[in-house]
Design an enzyme around this catalytic site. Structure first.
Site, PDB file in Angstrom:
ATOM      1  N   HIS A 257       0.193 -13.930   5.769  1.00 11.60           N
ATOM      2  CA  HIS A 257       0.785 -12.719   5.197  1.00 11.60           C
ATOM      3  C   HIS A 257       1.398 -11.891   6.311  1.00 11.60           C
ATOM      4  O   HIS A 257       0.870 -11.861   7.421  1.00 11.60           O
ATOM      5  CB  HIS A 257      -0.287 -11.899   4.458  1.00 11.60           C
ATOM      6  CG  HIS A 257       0.308 -10.886   3.531  1.00 11.60           C
ATOM      7  ND1 HIS A 257       0.653  -9.621   3.939  1.00 11.60           N
ATOM      8  CD2 HIS A 257       0.638 -10.977   2.222  1.00 11.60           C
ATOM      9  CE1 HIS A 257       1.169  -8.967   2.911  1.00 11.60           C
ATOM     10  NE2 HIS A 257       1.177  -9.764   1.863  1.00 11.60           N
ATOM     11  N   GLU A 315      -1.684 -15.208  -3.472  1.00  7.73           N
ATOM     12  CA  GLU A 315      -1.102 -16.236  -4.323  1.00  7.73           C
ATOM     13  C   GLU A 315      -2.071 -17.371  -4.625  1.00  7.73           C
ATOM     14  O   GLU A 315      -1.992 -18.012  -5.662  1.00  7.73           O
ATOM     15  CB  GLU A 315       0.162 -16.815  -3.673  1.00  7.73           C
ATOM     16  CG  GLU A 315       1.217 -15.794  -3.311  1.00  7.73           C
ATOM     17  CD  GLU A 315       1.928 -15.222  -4.520  1.00  7.73           C
ATOM     18  OE1 GLU A 315       1.321 -15.161  -5.600  1.00  7.73           O
ATOM     19  OE2 GLU A 315       3.093 -14.835  -4.372  1.00  7.73           O
TER      20      GLU A 315
HETATM   21  N1  ACO Z   1       1.039 -22.395   6.793  1.00 10.33           N
HETATM   22  C1  ACO Z   1       1.236 -22.859   8.034  1.00 10.33           C
HETATM   23  N2  ACO Z   1       1.708 -22.104   9.049  1.00 10.33           N
HETATM   24  C2  ACO Z   1       2.006 -20.838   8.778  1.00 10.33           C
HETATM   25  C3  ACO Z   1       1.811 -20.278   7.489  1.00 10.33           C
HETATM   26  C4  ACO Z   1       1.309 -21.116   6.480  1.00 10.33           C
HETATM   27  N3  ACO Z   1       1.104 -20.678   5.242  1.00 10.33           N
HETATM   28  N4  ACO Z   1       2.202 -18.988   7.513  1.00 10.33           N
HETATM   29  C5  ACO Z   1       2.608 -18.733   8.768  1.00 10.33           C
HETATM   30  N5  ACO Z   1       2.497 -19.848   9.521  1.00 10.33           N
HETATM   31  C6  ACO Z   1       2.795 -19.975  10.947  1.00 10.33           C
HETATM   32  C7  ACO Z   1       4.293 -20.110  11.179  1.00 10.33           C
HETATM   33  O1  ACO Z   1       4.714 -21.436  11.173  1.00 10.33           O
HETATM   34  C8  ACO Z   1       4.416 -19.453  12.533  1.00 10.33           C
HETATM   35  O2  ACO Z   1       3.994 -20.375  13.500  1.00 10.33           O
HETATM   36  P1  ACO Z   1       4.785 -20.518  14.886  1.00 10.33           P
HETATM   37  O3  ACO Z   1       4.875 -19.152  15.462  1.00 10.33           O
HETATM   38  O4  ACO Z   1       3.953 -21.484  15.670  1.00 10.33           O
HETATM   39  O5  ACO Z   1       6.137 -21.045  14.526  1.00 10.33           O
HETATM   40  C9  ACO Z   1       3.380 -18.353  12.516  1.00 10.33           C
HETATM   41  O6  ACO Z   1       2.394 -18.788  11.580  1.00 10.33           O
HETATM   42  C10 ACO Z   1       3.931 -17.005  12.088  1.00 10.33           C
HETATM   43  O7  ACO Z   1       4.738 -17.211  10.939  1.00 10.33           O
HETATM   44  P2  ACO Z   1       5.858 -16.196  10.440  1.00 10.33           P
HETATM   45  O8  ACO Z   1       6.744 -16.907   9.473  1.00 10.33           O
HETATM   46  O9  ACO Z   1       6.496 -15.501  11.600  1.00 10.33           O
HETATM   47  O10 ACO Z   1       4.980 -15.112   9.742  1.00 10.33           O
HETATM   48  P3  ACO Z   1       5.467 -14.137   8.631  1.00 10.33           P
HETATM   49  O11 ACO Z   1       4.765 -12.882   8.851  1.00 10.33           O
HETATM   50  O12 ACO Z   1       6.948 -14.054   8.519  1.00 10.33           O
HETATM   51  O13 ACO Z   1       4.937 -14.957   7.369  1.00 10.33           O
HETATM   52  C11 ACO Z   1       4.655 -15.527   5.163  1.00 10.33           C
HETATM   53  C12 ACO Z   1       4.472 -14.446   6.208  1.00 10.33           C
HETATM   54  C13 ACO Z   1       6.156 -15.710   4.876  1.00 10.33           C
HETATM   55  C14 ACO Z   1       3.948 -15.110   3.864  1.00 10.33           C
HETATM   56  C15 ACO Z   1       4.077 -16.882   5.682  1.00 10.33           C
HETATM   57  O14 ACO Z   1       2.719 -16.720   6.042  1.00 10.33           O
HETATM   58  C16 ACO Z   1       4.244 -18.027   4.686  1.00 10.33           C
HETATM   59  O15 ACO Z   1       5.308 -18.655   4.653  1.00 10.33           O
HETATM   60  N6  ACO Z   1       3.190 -18.338   3.879  1.00 10.33           N
HETATM   61  C17 ACO Z   1       3.286 -19.352   2.873  1.00 10.33           C
HETATM   62  C18 ACO Z   1       4.016 -18.811   1.645  1.00 10.33           C
HETATM   63  C19 ACO Z   1       3.159 -17.831   0.851  1.00 10.33           C
HETATM   64  O16 ACO Z   1       1.961 -18.047   0.639  1.00 10.33           O
HETATM   65  N7  ACO Z   1       3.818 -16.750   0.392  1.00 10.33           N
HETATM   66  C20 ACO Z   1       3.186 -15.706  -0.421  1.00 10.33           C
HETATM   67  C21 ACO Z   1       2.946 -14.468   0.393  1.00 10.33           C
HETATM   68  S1  ACO Z   1       2.057 -13.231  -0.509  1.00 10.33           S
HETATM   69  C22 ACO Z   1       3.258 -12.379  -1.362  1.00 10.33           C
HETATM   70  O17 ACO Z   1       4.361 -12.238  -0.962  1.00 10.33           O
HETATM   71  C23 ACO Z   1       2.902 -11.769  -2.650  1.00 10.33           C
END
Ligand code: ACO
Length: 378
Positions: A257, A315
């Site tokens: 998140h 989620e």
């Molecule tokens: N699985 C694996 N790796 C992940 C995940 C995940 N679910 N989420 C983040 N990471 C990793 C990324 O690959 C990144 O790694 P890196 O720096 O080595 O490349 C690091 O963690 C940071 O990721 P970001 O994308 O910069 O983090 P951000 O704050 O933008 O992400 C997000 C938030 C988009 C929700 C992300 O965690 C994600 O894609 N999760 C999966 C989708 C999801 O569950 N969405 C629902 C969110 S809740 C809502 O909106 C109501």
């Protein structure tokens, strides 16, 4: 913040609004809804009470609650033009979120003369009717007309299935809707505030917000989160499945998140509601499998992305709870919208009262030495 950071950051840490509607403390894992801790409000209040709370800043008394419930009940019936549009859209088999976005655009047509509150009621009341009517149409069934004597959550379930739900199912859905009703300046709420800040109308505000919500990085994750649990199928396959997914560089849906760096408090509220629902006659084996998948995913995420503090988000248990209520995955995000539309409207009201035109700046990174020449010379 340096220019370079801003380009890649997605604005994290930037304060773009002051709000009394909800507060998110990502480090403590706390969510406050208009003064109430989520854990206190979500499992106890009816959805109508939460609507009143967000739109008026306090809980309703019994008479106010009855009036709101009745007004929503009356407003749930769709305008003829909206129903006609849904019938035309059904053969195209668009995803339900697309149909919701298109049909929501018609909701201003007969808004009447009740001012912003009348428009707000009509929009919030009709979101579930649009979703349920479209869902039935694409499944070859006639829409079920709303019943104004029922509560919002109960009637939504009835309009979907054709059967009046029992009290435990209604409670589970109300807990879900209360849990997702508002969440600080998330992407769709920010969209709503931006649109409102131009002095645009409420229908345009919610149409834009639906568009922002449907993306998989925001509201579109619960379907894939549940698919993952089903694909895993049994606890002994969880580790290898999740390891392979992470090794391919894929994200585990339902984890991570932007704001919460500890467990999302909404996940706990929904996990408890899901457990109650499943114990009450649901598939307990699925619930136990999901718990196991969650534990394994958290261990592997810590191993694969040490220090990223990736935790379970809303989620993951949304998927389980809504599945337990008999909703197919295609309805997960539209059902999120049925709850969140109330928050968007509350933010629109607040933005109108207290906000200014939202107009940030961008840094130009292109060239400035180009000269126009005719097509013949290019
Ligand atoms: N699985 C694996 N790796 C992940 C995940 C995940 N679910 N989420 C983040 N990471 C990793 C990324 O690959 C990144 O790694 P890196 O720096 O080595 O490349 C690091 O963690 C940071 O990721 P970001 O994308 O910069 O983090 P951000 O704050 O933008 O992400 C997000 C938030 C988009 C929700 C992300 O965690 C994600 O894609 N999760 C999966 C989708 C999801 O569950 N969405 C629902 C969110 S809740 C809502 O909106 C109501």
């Amino acid at each position: 913040m340096k220019t370079n950071d801003m380009q890649v950051s997605g604005l994290e840490g930037v304060v773009a609004a002051h709000t009394a509607l909800s507060g998110v403390d990502g480090e403590a894992g706390e969510l406050t809804i208009a003064g109430f801790p989520l854990e206190e409000l979500a499992p106890n209040a009816s959805f109508e009470e939460v609507i009143f709370l967000l739109w008026n800043g306090r809980l309703p008394d019994a008479a106010e609650l009855a009036t709101l419930r009745a007004s929503l009940g009356v407003q749930r019936a769709l305008p003829e033009i909206t129903l006609h549009l849904l019938r035309e859209l059904a053969p195209l088999r668009l995803p339900t979120m697309d149909a919701l976005r298109i049909a929501a655009g018609t909701l201003g047509i007969d808004a009447g003369e009740d001012g912003p509150m009348g428009e707000a009621l009509a929009i919030a009341a009709r979101f579930p009717t649009i979703v349920a009517a479209y869902w039935r149409l694409i499944n070859g069934e006639e829409p079920v007309a709303p019943r104004h004597d029922l509560g919002h959550a109960a009637d939504y379930l009835r309009m979907l299935s054709g059967t009046e739900p029992d009290a435990s199912r209604v409670r589970a859905l109300e807990t879900y809707l209360n849990t997702v009703v508002d969440h600080g300046l998330n992407a769709s709420t920010f969209t709503a505030r931006i649109i409102t800040s131009t002095d645009s109308d409420l229908v345009s505000t919610v149409v834009g917000a639906v568009g922002a919500l449907k993306g998989p990085l925001h509201g579109g994750a619960p379907g894939p989160a549940l698919d993952m649990v089903f694909e895993i199928g049994s606890a002994d396959r969880a580790e290898s499945y999740l390891r392979e997914k992470l090794a391919r560089g894929e994200r585990l849906m339902g984890f991570g998140h932007r704001v919460y760096k500890v467990r999302d408090p909404r996940a706990d509220v929904l996990a408890e509601a899901a457990e109650r629902l499943f114990r009450d006659g649901g598939d307990m084996a699925l619930y136990e499998l999901a718990k196991h998948v969650e534990r394994t995913a958290l261990e592997l995420l810590e191993e694969a992305k040490p220090g990223r503090r990736l935790q379970t988000n809303v989620e993951f248990y949304t998927a389980l709870l809504l599945h337990g209520l008999g909703l197919p995955a295609d309805l997960f995000t539209p059902t999120f919208a049925v709850g969140r539309v109330v928050g968007w409207i509350a933010h629109a009201f607040e933005q109108r009262r207290t906000g200014r035109l939202i107009r940030p700046q961008s840094v130009y990174t292109g060239r400035n030495d180009m000269r126009w020449i005719s097509t013949a010379s290019r």
